[in-house]
Write a protein that holds these residues in place. Structure first.
Motif, PDB file in Angstrom:
ATOM      1  N   GLN A 466       0.822  -1.209   0.000  1.00  0.00           N
ATOM      2  CA  GLN A 466       0.000   0.000   0.000  1.00  0.00           C
ATOM      3  C   GLN A 466       0.858   1.262   0.000  1.00  0.00           C
ATOM      4  OE1 GLN A 466      -2.649   0.435   3.390  1.00  0.00           O
ATOM      5  NE2 GLN A 466      -4.289   1.150   2.038  1.00  0.00           N
ATOM      6  N   GLU A 467       1.959   1.242   0.750  1.00  0.00           N
ATOM      7  CA  GLU A 467       2.848   2.400   0.781  1.00  0.00           C
ATOM      8  C   GLU A 467       3.472   2.661  -0.585  1.00  0.00           C
ATOM      9  OE1 GLU A 467       5.676   1.795   3.859  1.00  0.00           O
ATOM     10  OE2 GLU A 467       4.284   2.270   5.500  1.00  0.00           O
ATOM     11  N   GLN A 468       3.840   1.586  -1.296  1.00  0.00           N
ATOM     12  CA  GLN A 468       4.411   1.760  -2.631  1.00  0.00           C
ATOM     13  C   GLN A 468       3.396   2.382  -3.579  1.00  0.00           C
ATOM     14  OE1 GLN A 468       5.724  -2.185  -3.620  1.00  0.00           O
ATOM     15  NE2 GLN A 468       7.553  -2.082  -2.312  1.00  0.00           N
ATOM     16  N   GLU A 469       2.138   1.904  -3.488  1.00  0.00           N
ATOM     17  CA  GLU A 469       1.088   2.487  -4.324  1.00  0.00           C
ATOM     18  C   GLU A 469       0.835   3.942  -3.936  1.00  0.00           C
ATOM     19  OE1 GLU A 469      -3.550   1.527  -5.633  1.00  0.00           O
ATOM     20  OE2 GLU A 469      -2.481   0.183  -4.264  1.00  0.00           O
ATOM     21  N   ASP A 470       0.848   4.193  -2.619  1.00  0.00           N
ATOM     22  CA  ASP A 470       0.681   5.556  -2.100  1.00  0.00           C
ATOM     23  C   ASP A 470       1.790   6.462  -2.634  1.00  0.00           C
ATOM     24  OD1 ASP A 470       0.404   7.866  -0.613  1.00  0.00           O
ATOM     25  OD2 ASP A 470       0.268   6.878   1.321  1.00  0.00           O
ATOM     26  N   ASP A 471       3.045   5.985  -2.585  1.00  0.00           N
ATOM     27  CA  ASP A 471       4.183   6.773  -3.077  1.00  0.00           C
ATOM     28  C   ASP A 471       4.034   7.119  -4.552  1.00  0.00           C
ATOM     29  OD1 ASP A 471       5.431   6.853  -0.624  1.00  0.00           O
ATOM     30  OD2 ASP A 471       6.693   5.106  -1.010  1.00  0.00           O
ATOM     31  N   ARG A 472       3.582   6.140  -5.354  1.00  0.00           N
ATOM     32  CA  ARG A 472       3.417   6.391  -6.796  1.00  0.00           C
ATOM     33  C   ARG A 472       2.338   7.449  -7.042  1.00  0.00           C
ATOM     34  NH1 ARG A 472       4.321   0.696  -6.999  1.00  0.00           N
ATOM     35  NH2 ARG A 472       2.061   0.292  -6.908  1.00  0.00           N
ATOM     36  N   ALA A 473       1.224   7.340  -6.306  1.00  0.00           N
ATOM     37  CA  ALA A 473       0.149   8.320  -6.473  1.00  0.00           C
ATOM     38  C   ALA A 473       0.601   9.718  -6.063  1.00  0.00           C
ATOM     39  CB  ALA A 473      -1.068   7.897  -5.642  1.00  0.00           C
ATOM     40  N   TRP A 474       1.359   9.783  -4.980  1.00  0.00           N
ATOM     41  CA  TRP A 474       1.844  11.090  -4.510  1.00  0.00           C
ATOM     42  C   TRP A 474       2.857  11.689  -5.484  1.00  0.00           C
ATOM     43  CZ3 TRP A 474       1.140  15.381  -2.462  1.00  0.00           C
ATOM     44  CH2 TRP A 474       2.187  16.206  -2.045  1.00  0.00           C
ATOM     45  N   ALA A 475       3.741  10.858  -6.031  1.00  0.00           N
ATOM     46  CA  ALA A 475       4.734  11.358  -6.981  1.00  0.00           C
ATOM     47  C   ALA A 475       4.037  11.982  -8.192  1.00  0.00           C
ATOM     48  CB  ALA A 475       5.661  10.229  -7.411  1.00  0.00           C
ATOM     49  N   THR A 476       2.959  11.355  -8.652  1.00  0.00           N
ATOM     50  CA  THR A 476       2.216  11.893  -9.794  1.00  0.00           C
ATOM     51  C   THR A 476       1.554  13.222  -9.437  1.00  0.00           C
ATOM     52  OG1 THR A 476       1.777   9.662 -10.623  1.00  0.00           O
ATOM     53  CG2 THR A 476       0.352  11.427 -11.429  1.00  0.00           C
ATOM     54  N   ALA A 477       0.879  13.271  -8.271  1.00  0.00           N
ATOM     55  CA  ALA A 477       0.191  14.497  -7.865  1.00  0.00           C
ATOM     56  C   ALA A 477       1.176  15.633  -7.645  1.00  0.00           C
ATOM     57  CB  ALA A 477      -0.614  14.239  -6.591  1.00  0.00           C
ATOM     58  N   ARG A 478       2.318  15.332  -7.013  1.00  0.00           N
ATOM     59  CA  ARG A 478       3.302  16.371  -6.706  1.00  0.00           C
ATOM     60  C   ARG A 478       3.943  16.928  -7.972  1.00  0.00           C
ATOM     61  NH1 ARG A 478       8.055  14.561  -2.871  1.00  0.00           N
ATOM     62  NH2 ARG A 478       8.361  13.213  -4.677  1.00  0.00           N
ATOM     63  N   SER A 479       4.240  16.048  -8.936  1.00  0.00           N
ATOM     64  CA  SER A 479       4.871  16.524 -10.170  1.00  0.00           C
ATOM     65  C   SER A 479       3.891  17.328 -11.023  1.00  0.00           C
ATOM     66  CB  SER A 479       5.411  15.327 -10.972  1.00  0.00           C
ATOM     67  OG  SER A 479       4.363  14.456 -11.326  1.00  0.00           O
ATOM     68  N   THR A 480       2.591  16.941 -10.974  1.00  0.00           N
ATOM     69  CA  THR A 480       1.575  17.698 -11.715  1.00  0.00           C
ATOM     70  C   THR A 480       1.393  19.080 -11.114  1.00  0.00           C
ATOM     71  OG1 THR A 480       0.439  15.621 -12.206  1.00  0.00           O
ATOM     72  CG2 THR A 480      -0.801  17.658 -12.554  1.00  0.00           C
ATOM     73  N   ARG A 481       1.406  19.145  -9.770  1.00  0.00           N
ATOM     74  CA  ARG A 481       1.355  20.399  -8.999  1.00  0.00           C
ATOM     75  C   ARG A 481       0.186  21.308  -9.400  1.00  0.00           C
ATOM     76  NH1 ARG A 481       3.658  25.329  -7.313  1.00  0.00           N
ATOM     77  NH2 ARG A 481       4.638  25.146  -5.266  1.00  0.00           N
ATOM     78  N   THR A 482      -1.000  20.675  -9.417  1.00  0.00           N
ATOM     79  CA  THR A 482      -2.229  21.443  -9.597  1.00  0.00           C
ATOM     80  C   THR A 482      -3.173  21.108  -8.456  1.00  0.00           C
ATOM     81  OG1 THR A 482      -3.336  19.731 -10.900  1.00  0.00           O
ATOM     82  CG2 THR A 482      -1.990  21.335 -12.108  1.00  0.00           C
ATOM     83  N   ILE A 483      -4.112  22.007  -8.209  1.00  0.00           N
ATOM     84  CA  ILE A 483      -5.068  21.762  -7.131  1.00  0.00           C
ATOM     85  C   ILE A 483      -5.912  20.540  -7.445  1.00  0.00           C
ATOM     86  CG2 ILE A 483      -7.153  22.690  -6.037  1.00  0.00           C
ATOM     87  CD1 ILE A 483      -5.843  25.393  -5.977  1.00  0.00           C
ATOM     88  N   GLY A 484      -6.267  20.342  -8.722  1.00  0.00           N
ATOM     89  CA  GLY A 484      -7.050  19.173  -9.100  1.00  0.00           C
ATOM     90  C   GLY A 484      -6.324  17.876  -8.800  1.00  0.00           C
ATOM     91  N   ALA A 485      -5.036  17.810  -9.158  1.00  0.00           N
ATOM     92  CA  ALA A 485      -4.258  16.593  -8.912  1.00  0.00           C
ATOM     93  C   ALA A 485      -4.116  16.334  -7.422  1.00  0.00           C
ATOM     94  CB  ALA A 485      -2.884  16.718  -9.561  1.00  0.00           C
ATOM     95  N   LEU A 486      -3.893  17.384  -6.644  1.00  0.00           N
ATOM     96  CA  LEU A 486      -3.759  17.219  -5.202  1.00  0.00           C
ATOM     97  C   LEU A 486      -5.084  16.794  -4.563  1.00  0.00           C
ATOM     98  CD1 LEU A 486      -1.531  20.329  -4.487  1.00  0.00           C
ATOM     99  CD2 LEU A 486      -0.833  17.945  -4.312  1.00  0.00           C
ATOM    100  N   ASP A 487      -6.193  17.355  -5.046  1.00  0.00           N
ATOM    101  CA  ASP A 487      -7.504  16.940  -4.532  1.00  0.00           C
ATOM    102  C   ASP A 487      -7.758  15.468  -4.829  1.00  0.00           C
ATOM    103  OD1 ASP A 487      -8.118  19.365  -3.428  1.00  0.00           O
ATOM    104  OD2 ASP A 487      -9.307  20.067  -5.131  1.00  0.00           O
ATOM    105  N   GLY A 488      -7.294  15.000  -5.992  1.00  0.00           N
ATOM    106  CA  GLY A 488      -7.445  13.590  -6.330  1.00  0.00           C
ATOM    107  C   GLY A 488      -6.679  12.697  -5.371  1.00  0.00           C
TER     108      GLY A 488
END
Length: 814
Positions: A466-488
């Motif tokens: 779960q942590e690995q999946e969490d890390d992948r999701a966070w890496a995507t949201a952080r690199s996108t750096r939009t409010i929509g991605a962070l809300d997701g």
């Protein structure tokens, strides 16, 4: 003649120190880079310079602008020297060094080393925040510095990023001891209560507040809070008021602003240091160090505290030690009683042959019980704990009480096992095994622990996935750096590893957007309220400095010059005050219409034109259709020369036009206002207090003209015509040409004395109002007419080449 700048010019010499350039400046001081001409070495030189209260002469001397400012200058100078005396004896690598303090130029100076680096608040403004390691590296030397000054009896009272200087090698230096002022033993009625918003402890705003090391601990804790979160803490007074009213503390917790795992080592120290109540904070730096955790404690070579693990082990053995002390005490009492209590021992030469058996001795008679064993057994029964029975059986393996002890131990074992099973946790089972290592339920406990181990292993595998999946999701949201991605990410991982960072980044992005929009809205309105609303909404916004600068530009305080539009008259704010209007009875030049002398009081400051209205400004009014008459200039030129050939009625047209253009209420000054402005604190009849100085301030008919009414004490070298406004010297209010050049219309109707004249500074609307009073004399007038109390009257419709006007306007409360 132009005004002299307040800063000393490069190349100036102060006590054999050459001024090279300005390093920094504030409202009450300025710091120069200087060179010692004998040593050829650079230093920093701090000068006491209260800008709003002084002016600097051409020889470098500072002079107070009025009596009130003189009192302030004297008090501030004493406090500045006290700062030097406070810091000079201090010798610490993280405290600013003061080589010497001395007086010169009517003020005082502190000579200090020239450190290369920058203030912490500038570093934070550039880099944002500090990492946990950087914050710890900053904390340790500052803790050492605070501990040192506290031992010297000094409390800094103004610790904040602006007073911490970080040298090029990263070493922090504690600056500005101006708030220290008093030592630890100073009473509350005599010490200074200073500090800065957000960094000052609550007791600093209380006249009876208890100031001590805990006060500086609050300041450093607030500085660390700002350094790692990027936010200035809510003011302590505001927090105290909220807590007193049973409302939540408005200070945002650290774990809602920064990642908990990264900064966990600092949470306790900062939280403890930011306690609102002084007694809830650590009472000394030494006590506070332990709150930083082992990471900073290990780095400190000065601490002599007992290591944490030793302290903990001592606490774990404390019940055992107390039990043993209790048993020994009981045993001693039993022996004392069994041996006859207070009975004398054997006589000299006799031998006592009776011996008392000891624990562990081998006896042929198992039912023998010594007094010590009996006392120990009674103590075990009273304690009624597993440890007490186990210790008794260990010390007395052949005791007749062992069977009963084992039965009691088994009963405790069964009861504890029931509680452990009911709890159902791994820790409860482990605790039971530790308390009953060879107990009745050891096998069952080991089976349950094995099950826990298998379940933990499975849970760990699932957690890692779960942590690995969490890390992948966070890496995507952080690199996108939009409010929509962070809300997701926040929606999909509400309890994720990076949820705090996600909320923090989302707030940061939202704040950045709202920050820009908020400042743009404030700038469009361009009012003090709009800029203050922006600062209140975004206290750490990117444009706070620009908003503060805009507020300062819009704030009309005494001495401040401003214009209401690019081509509007330059105005200066004069302070509220009182003065004696009119002439002394003893004056040889005084006329009846200048008497009786009377006190006039202005309860509010107001603004006055720095210069008389010019031909160019009048021509703008004519071009815009606001003024009907285009006056001639006698061939003297237009531009910056004062307007002439305008009547009192014409001046009213200009007043109406400029008020409509700016939205402000401009008007002609009253006679009382005019004389208050012209005197600018001068009590004699003459500008500068001397008739011979009149030509320094005004273009008059001096001894260069040959006119029979000439002013014989001086000459100005000008022809019989007007000069461009501001050509000569201003008075103490910074106002030019109050005498000479052109006489100036006022609002007042003609009256031939001051009997029954208004005393509040207002215009006299009774009298012969077809004529109006003019003041100040002109280029064509001599001695009597250029005196400060001199009065004249002209028909309201008269136009001539020696009369013009200047304007005043009200200053609203800021």
């Amino acid at each position: 003649m132009s005004a002299v700048t307040l800063a000393l010019a490069p190349g100036s010499i102060v006590d054999k120190l050459r001024i090279d350039r300005v390093l920094g400046q504030g409202a009450f001081g300025i710091t120069y880079l200087v060179t010692d001409e004998l040593l050829g070495q650079s230093f920093a030189l701090k000068e006491f310079l209260p800008r709003a209260h002084v002016q600097r002469a051409e020889d470098g001397m500072l002079q107070a602008i009025n009596e009130q400012s003189a009192a302030m200058l004297a008090a501030g100078l004493a406090h500045f020297l006290e700062e030097g005396r406070t810091v000079a004896p201090l010798d610490h690598p993280n405290i600013v060094t003061v080589f010497r303090c001395f007086e010169a130029n009517g003020t005082a100076y502190l000579l200090m080393p020239y450190y290369r680096g920058e203030a912490l608040h500038k570093l934070l403004k550039r880099s944002g925040t500090l990492s946990a390691e950087e914050a710890l590296a900053l904390s340790l030397p500052l803790l050492d510095a605070l501990e040192y000054i506290h031992l010297k009896g000094v409390i800094h009272q103004d610790i904040k990023p602006a007073n911490i200087y970080v040298k090029e090698n990263g070493v922090p230096i504690l600056l500005d001891f101006g708030a220290a002022g008093q030592r630890l033993d100073a009473g509350p009625s005599t010490r200074w209560k200073l500090g800065s918003e957000g960094y000052a402890a609550a007791e600093q705003s209380d006249a009876r507040g208890d100031i001590g090391p805990w006060t500086d601990i609050y300041g450093l804790a607030a500085t660390l809070y700002r350094s790692i979160t990027g936010q200035v803490p809510v003011a302590a007074s505001q927090r105290k008021q909220a807590v007193a009213g049973k409302d939540p503390d408005p200070l945002q917790p650290l774990n809602s602003l920064v990642p908990a795992r990264e900064y966990a080592g600092l949470f306790k120290a900062i939280s403890q240091g930011l306690s609102v109540e002084p007694r809830s904070r650590p009472q000394s730096v030494r006590e506070w160090r332990s709150d930083f955790g082992s990471s900073i404690a290990a780095r400190s070579s000065r601490t002599t505290d007992i290591p944490t693990h030793i302290e903990r082990e001592g606490r774990e053995w404390l019940p055992i030690i107390l039990l043993i002390i209790f048993l020994v005490t009981i045993t001693g009492a039993a022996i004392f009683l069994l041996s006859g209590g207070g009975k004398e021992g054997p006589a000299p030469g006799e031998v006592e042959t009776v011996e008392t058996p000891r624990a562990g001795d081998s006896f042929e008679t198992p039912d023998y019980t010594s007094p010590e064993e009996t006392a120990r057994w009674q103590a075990a029964l009273e304690a009624d704990t597993a440890f007490a029975y186990q210790l008794f059986m260990q010390d007395y393996p052949r005791s007749i009480h062992n069977a009963q002890a084992q039965a009691r131990l088994d009963a405790l074992d069964d009861k504890a096992w029931e509680l452990a099973v009911a709890d159902g946790s791994k820790s409860a089972i482990e605790a039971h095994m530790e308390n009953f290592p060879d107990g009745l339920h050891q096998a069952d406990a080991m089976i349950l622990l094995k099950e826990f181990e298998l379940a933990d292993a499975q849970a760990n595998r699932q957690r890692l996935e779960q942590e690995q999946e969490d890390d992948r999701a966070w890496a995507t949201a952080r690199s996108t750096r939009t409010i929509g991605a962070l809300d997701g990410y926040i929606s999909s991982w509400p309890g994720g590893l990076h949820i705090d960072e996600a909320h923090h980044l989302r707030r940061q992005l939202s704040d950045e957007i709202n920050d820009v929009r908020g400042f743009e809205a404030a700038r469009k309105l361009n009012t003090i309220d709009a800029y203050q609303a922006y600062i209140d909404a975004f206290p750490n916004g990117s444009s706070v400095a620009a908003a503060l600068e805009a507020i300062d530009d819009l704030t009309l305080r005494p001495g401040k010059t401003f214009t209401d539009c690019p081509d509007c008259p330059t105005m200066v704010v004069v302070p509220a005050g009182s003065y004696w209007q009119g002439s002394e009875e003893s004056s040889p030049f005084a006329l009846n219409k200048e008497k009786p002398k009377r006190m006039v009081t202005f309860s509010q400051p107001f603004a006055v034109g720095v210069f008389e209205i010019t031909m160019a400004q009048w021509d703008q009014c004519v071009t815009a259709g606001g003024c009907t008459v285009r006056p001639r200039d006698n061939g003297w030129g237009r531009g910056s020369r004062p307007v002439i050939m305008v009547s009192w009625n014409d001046a009213q047209e200009y007043v109406t036009w400029i008020s409509k253009q700016t939205g402000q209420s401009y008007r002609l000054p009253s006679e009382s206002e005019w004389e208050y402005i012209a005197r600018a604190g001068e009590e004699s009849e003459w500008p500068g207090g001397d008739p011979a100085q009149a030509c320094e301030f005004g273009n008059i008919a001096g001894n260069e003209t040959g006119l029979r009414w000439q002013h014989e004490d001086c000459g100005d070298g000008a022809a019989l015509e007007t000069l461009p406004v501001g050509s000569l010297k201003p008075n103490a209010f910074g106002v030019y040409d109050v005498i000479g050049n052109v006489a100036e219309w006022t609002l007042d109707c003609m009256n031939l004395s001051y009997l029954d004249a208004p005393a509040d500074g207002g215009a006299w609307s009774r009298g012969i109002c077809s004529s109006r009073m003019t003041r100040g004399g002109s280029w064509f007038t001599g001695t009597k007419e250029i005196r400060l109390p001199a009065r004249f009257n002209l028909k309201a419709g008269d136009r001539n080449d020696f009369t013009g006007f200047r304007l005043v306007r009200a200053v609203e409360d800021q």
